[in-house]
Scaffold this motif. Structure first.
Motif, PDB file in Angstrom:
ATOM      1  N   LEU A  97       0.896  -1.181  -0.079  1.00  0.00           N
ATOM      2  CA  LEU A  97       0.022  -0.226  -0.085  1.00  0.00           C
ATOM      3  C   LEU A  97       0.750   1.292   0.049  1.00  0.00           C
ATOM      4  N   GLN A  98       2.181   1.233   0.862  1.00  0.00           N
ATOM      5  CA  GLN A  98       2.841   2.503   0.754  1.00  0.00           C
ATOM      6  C   GLN A  98       3.171   2.906  -0.537  1.00  0.00           C
ATOM      7  N   GLY A  99       3.443   2.084  -1.642  1.00  0.00           N
ATOM      8  CA  GLY A  99       4.108   2.727  -2.900  1.00  0.00           C
ATOM      9  C   GLY A  99       2.836   3.388  -3.636  1.00  0.00           C
ATOM     10  N   THR A 100       1.771   2.766  -3.621  1.00  0.00           N
ATOM     11  CA  THR A 100       0.352   3.332  -4.208  1.00  0.00           C
ATOM     12  C   THR A 100       0.054   4.388  -3.559  1.00  0.00           C
ATOM     13  N   LEU A 101       0.113   4.451  -2.167  1.00  0.00           N
ATOM     14  CA  LEU A 101      -0.352   5.500  -1.554  1.00  0.00           C
ATOM     15  C   LEU A 101       0.585   6.969  -1.629  1.00  0.00           C
ATOM     16  N   LEU A 102       1.804   6.715  -1.851  1.00  0.00           N
ATOM     17  CA  LEU A 102       2.823   7.692  -1.799  1.00  0.00           C
ATOM     18  C   LEU A 102       2.646   8.290  -3.304  1.00  0.00           C
ATOM     19  N   GLY A 103       2.382   7.454  -4.235  1.00  0.00           N
ATOM     20  CA  GLY A 103       2.072   8.135  -5.478  1.00  0.00           C
ATOM     21  C   GLY A 103       0.912   8.969  -5.740  1.00  0.00           C
ATOM     22  N   VAL A 104      -0.156   8.692  -4.989  1.00  0.00           N
ATOM     23  CA  VAL A 104      -1.255   9.424  -5.079  1.00  0.00           C
ATOM     24  C   VAL A 104      -0.948  10.673  -4.212  1.00  0.00           C
ATOM     25  N   ARG A 105      -0.530  10.504  -3.041  1.00  0.00           N
ATOM     26  CA  ARG A 105      -0.327  11.668  -2.048  1.00  0.00           C
ATOM     27  C   ARG A 105       0.624  12.505  -2.574  1.00  0.00           C
ATOM     28  N   GLY A 106       1.797  12.107  -3.356  1.00  0.00           N
ATOM     29  CA  GLY A 106       2.694  12.936  -4.017  1.00  0.00           C
ATOM     30  C   GLY A 106       1.995  13.850  -4.789  1.00  0.00           C
ATOM     31  N   ASP A 107       1.256  13.556  -5.707  1.00  0.00           N
ATOM     32  CA  ASP A 107       0.587  14.423  -6.775  1.00  0.00           C
ATOM     33  C   ASP A 107      -0.401  15.507  -5.895  1.00  0.00           C
ATOM     34  N   ILE A 108      -1.013  14.990  -4.955  1.00  0.00           N
ATOM     35  CA  ILE A 108      -1.622  15.936  -4.213  1.00  0.00           C
ATOM     36  C   ILE A 108      -0.821  16.921  -3.516  1.00  0.00           C
ATOM     37  N   GLU A 109       0.440  16.750  -3.117  1.00  0.00           N
ATOM     38  CA  GLU A 109       1.379  17.689  -2.666  1.00  0.00           C
ATOM     39  C   GLU A 109       2.103  18.464  -3.557  1.00  0.00           C
ATOM     40  N   GLY A 110       1.691  18.043  -5.030  1.00  0.00           N
ATOM     41  CA  GLY A 110       2.364  18.864  -6.018  1.00  0.00           C
ATOM     42  C   GLY A 110       3.734  18.535  -6.441  1.00  0.00           C
ATOM     43  N   PHE A 111       4.255  17.330  -6.192  1.00  0.00           N
ATOM     44  CA  PHE A 111       5.493  16.753  -6.300  1.00  0.00           C
ATOM     45  C   PHE A 111       5.418  16.527  -8.101  1.00  0.00           C
ATOM     46  N   SER A 112       6.364  16.799  -8.574  1.00  0.00           N
ATOM     47  CA  SER A 112       6.531  16.651  -9.968  1.00  0.00           C
ATOM     48  C   SER A 112       6.881  15.274 -10.332  1.00  0.00           C
ATOM     49  N   THR A 113       6.581  14.619 -11.405  1.00  0.00           N
ATOM     50  CA  THR A 113       6.713  13.407 -11.970  1.00  0.00           C
ATOM     51  C   THR A 113       8.219  12.927 -11.764  1.00  0.00           C
ATOM     52  N   VAL A 114       9.197  13.851 -11.976  1.00  0.00           N
ATOM     53  CA  VAL A 114      10.706  13.548 -11.983  1.00  0.00           C
ATOM     54  C   VAL A 114      11.019  13.227 -10.168  1.00  0.00           C
ATOM     55  N   GLU A 115      10.480  14.435  -9.748  1.00  0.00           N
ATOM     56  CA  GLU A 115      10.630  14.210  -8.005  1.00  0.00           C
ATOM     57  C   GLU A 115      10.143  12.660  -7.516  1.00  0.00           C
ATOM     58  N   LEU A 116       8.963  12.506  -7.965  1.00  0.00           N
ATOM     59  CA  LEU A 116       8.177  11.091  -7.453  1.00  0.00           C
ATOM     60  C   LEU A 116       9.035   9.832  -7.933  1.00  0.00           C
ATOM     61  N   SER A 117       9.724  10.085  -9.148  1.00  0.00           N
ATOM     62  CA  SER A 117      10.644   8.891  -9.617  1.00  0.00           C
ATOM     63  C   SER A 117      11.880   8.533  -8.999  1.00  0.00           C
ATOM     64  N   VAL A 118      12.316   9.849  -8.486  1.00  0.00           N
ATOM     65  CA  VAL A 118      13.553   9.809  -7.466  1.00  0.00           C
ATOM     66  C   VAL A 118      13.235   9.316  -6.128  1.00  0.00           C
ATOM     67  N   ILE A 119      11.843   9.681  -5.494  1.00  0.00           N
ATOM     68  CA  ILE A 119      11.621   9.065  -4.271  1.00  0.00           C
ATOM     69  C   ILE A 119      11.342   7.690  -4.376  1.00  0.00           C
ATOM     70  N   MET A 120      10.456   6.998  -5.465  1.00  0.00           N
ATOM     71  CA  MET A 120      10.311   5.608  -5.657  1.00  0.00           C
ATOM     72  C   MET A 120      11.645   4.854  -5.914  1.00  0.00           C
ATOM     73  N   SER A 121      12.641   5.484  -6.756  1.00  0.00           N
ATOM     74  CA  SER A 121      13.807   4.875  -6.815  1.00  0.00           C
ATOM     75  C   SER A 121      14.629   4.677  -5.538  1.00  0.00           C
ATOM     76  N   ALA A 122      14.649   5.456  -4.523  1.00  0.00           N
ATOM     77  CA  ALA A 122      15.341   5.567  -3.243  1.00  0.00           C
ATOM     78  C   ALA A 122      14.902   3.921  -2.582  1.00  0.00           C
ATOM     79  N   TYR A 123      13.648   3.701  -2.659  1.00  0.00           N
ATOM     80  CA  TYR A 123      13.234   2.534  -2.109  1.00  0.00           C
ATOM     81  C   TYR A 123      13.971   1.143  -2.592  1.00  0.00           C
ATOM     82  N   PHE A 124      14.257   1.113  -3.957  1.00  0.00           N
ATOM     83  CA  PHE A 124      15.250  -0.057  -4.386  1.00  0.00           C
ATOM     84  C   PHE A 124      16.737   0.010  -4.176  1.00  0.00           C
ATOM     85  N   ALA A 125      17.053   1.270  -3.899  1.00  0.00           N
ATOM     86  CA  ALA A 125      18.479   1.504  -3.550  1.00  0.00           C
ATOM     87  C   ALA A 125      18.642   0.907  -2.138  1.00  0.00           C
ATOM     88  N   GLY A 126      17.630   1.500  -1.254  1.00  0.00           N
ATOM     89  CA  GLY A 126      17.873   0.929   0.012  1.00  0.00           C
ATOM     90  C   GLY A 126      17.633  -0.429   0.068  1.00  0.00           C
TER      91      GLY A 126
END
Length: 425
Positions: free
Chosen positions: A24-53
């Motif tokens: 759920l956290q990945g899906t929820l962050l994708g939706v909430r990030g849009d609500i917070e006004g994050f750009s697609t590039v910013e969200l891609s970096v956020i999502m990529s960080a999970y896999f680096a960790g």
């Protein structure tokens, strides 16, 4: 199967709850990030960080376990995950979210290593394959059911993040209260990268490509769905369809893989995934066509991971398989880190369709490479191939070891059966 459930129900229940929280956290962050006004590039970096960790955790967790023990590592990492999930709606800026995702990826990887060590310790030669199958079903069921929770609250508020934190916290109770023996953890000496690439160029290339495909599904599907204007209910169904496809098509593809040239099947599965992506691109915005496309992409990509592992194992000796599995996980993890970054860049240039353009390019490229490899190397003899063992792209080194042990057991049984003299009638 009932024996597996009876002996490992607490572990499986805990992992189910963990997968619900993680799914759920990945899906929820994708939706909430849009609500917070994050750009697609910013969200891609956020999502990529999970896999680096996650990649870092899979390499460091074994050393942590050897230093302080399974239970302490499990409890400490679980507490960090629960705390990080609560902080997302408090620290609503891209840098904070990137750091939190990095921490969550690292912690989940360590949690998987620890829990799967207990699971592996509870298996026997007789039930190893069944245990792996049940565990895979539990993982996929957790991710699928997690998507239904997206409509249980307001993504712009706190409630869903609190539910996530509670689910993750509850997941540790059945595991820590029921598991008493502490399994030994022995690191396997990995093969060199050059050696594993020489053994199976297609396996290594496929695993790398699939890392990018899976991270796009797991990390960026909600971002895509938000950008095309899906409702919350449609987003949850869309994301779930990737994993429903993987759940339903895992065993048919595995059954077929034991009965034909695996390279041909890799080609077919990859090509079907690419065709499904094309269908989504030219769907005209039809939700139902996009849903079908997601089902097929997920149904091809999830089994493809285990198929590539099985194909690589066909060229390995039994004592090489565990070491090769560790290298394959690393190669897959590197591909996964770059997946969301490339998808984000494509979506920034081409719009939402860049999401499926990326999937089409990777799946079609893998199909072409499989066709090329068929021209330079003959297929192994049927007697030299092993059985397909189901394993998820989220596998930790321990789960991969469990899969490789199941593969070896099946291969040894086949060899014994082949060596038995045929009795006279």
């Amino acid at each position: 199967m009932f024996d597996v459930l009876r002996s490992s129900w607490a572990l499986l229940l805990g992992m189910l709850l963990l997968m619900v929280g993680n799914g759920l956290q990945g899906t929820l962050l994708g939706v909430r990030g849009d609500i917070e006004g994050f750009s697609t590039v910013e969200l891609s970096v956020i999502m990529s960080a999970y896999f680096a960790g996650f990649l870092g955790g899979s390499r460091l967790a074994p050393e942590m376990i050897r230093r302080v023990g399974h239970i302490r590592v499990f409890a400490a990492l679980g507490s960090l995950v629960s705390a990080a999930l609560i902080l997302f709606p408090v620290l609503t800026d891209p840098i904070s979210w990137t750091v939190l995702r990095l921490i969550i990826g690292f912690c989940f990887s360590g949690v998987y290593v620890t829990a799967e060590s207990w699971l592996n310790n509870s298996t026997t030669n007789e039930n190893r394959g069944k245990t792996l199958s049940v565990y895979m079903v539990v993982q996929l069921a957790g991710v699928v059911s997690a998507q239904a929770l997206l409509v249980a609250g307001d993504p712009s508020g706190y409630n869903l993040f609190i539910i996530l934190s509670v689910l993750v916290s509850l997941a540790f109770a059945p595991i820590l209260l029921s598991v008493t023996p502490t399994p030994a953890f022995e690191a396997t000496r990995p093969m060199g990268f050059r050696e594993i690439i020489q053994v199976s160029p297609l396996g290594c290339m496929g695993i790398f490509v699939l890392g990018g495909v899976f991270s796009a599904m797991f990390g960026m599907s909600a971002v895509y769905a938000t950008e095309v204007g899906f409702s919350l209910g449609q987003i949850s169904i869309f994301v779930a369809s990737f994993y429903v496809g993987g759940l339903l098509l895992q065993y048919p593809i595995g059954w077929i893989s034991d009965r034909m040239d695996r390279r041909r099947l890799i080609l077919i599965v990859s090509a079907l995934g690419a065709v499904a992506g094309v269908l989504a691109i030219f769907s005209g915005g039809s939700f139902y066509l996009i849903l079908v496309a997601a089902f097929v992409v997920g149904g091809m990509a999830n089994p493809l991971y285990a198929l590539l592992i099985a194909y690589t194992n066909d060229f390995l000796e039994h004592d090489q398989m565990a070491a090769a599995g560790g290298r394959m996980i690393f190669i897959n993890g590197v591909g996964a880190i770059f997946g969301p970054l490339i998808v984000g860049a494509l979506m920034n240039v081409a719009g939402p369709q860049g999401y499926f353009l990326y999937i089409v390019a990777l799946m079609a490229g893998l199909a072409v490479y499989a066709a090329y490899r068929m021209t330079v190397r003959p297929a192994p003899l049927a007697v030299d191939t092993g059985s397909y063992a189901p394993v998820m792209p989220t596998a930790s080194p321990v789960a991969m070891e469990l899969a490789q042990e199941a593969f070896i057991e099946a291969a040894l049984e086949d060899e014994e059966a082949a060596d038995k003299p045929v009795s006279a009638v």
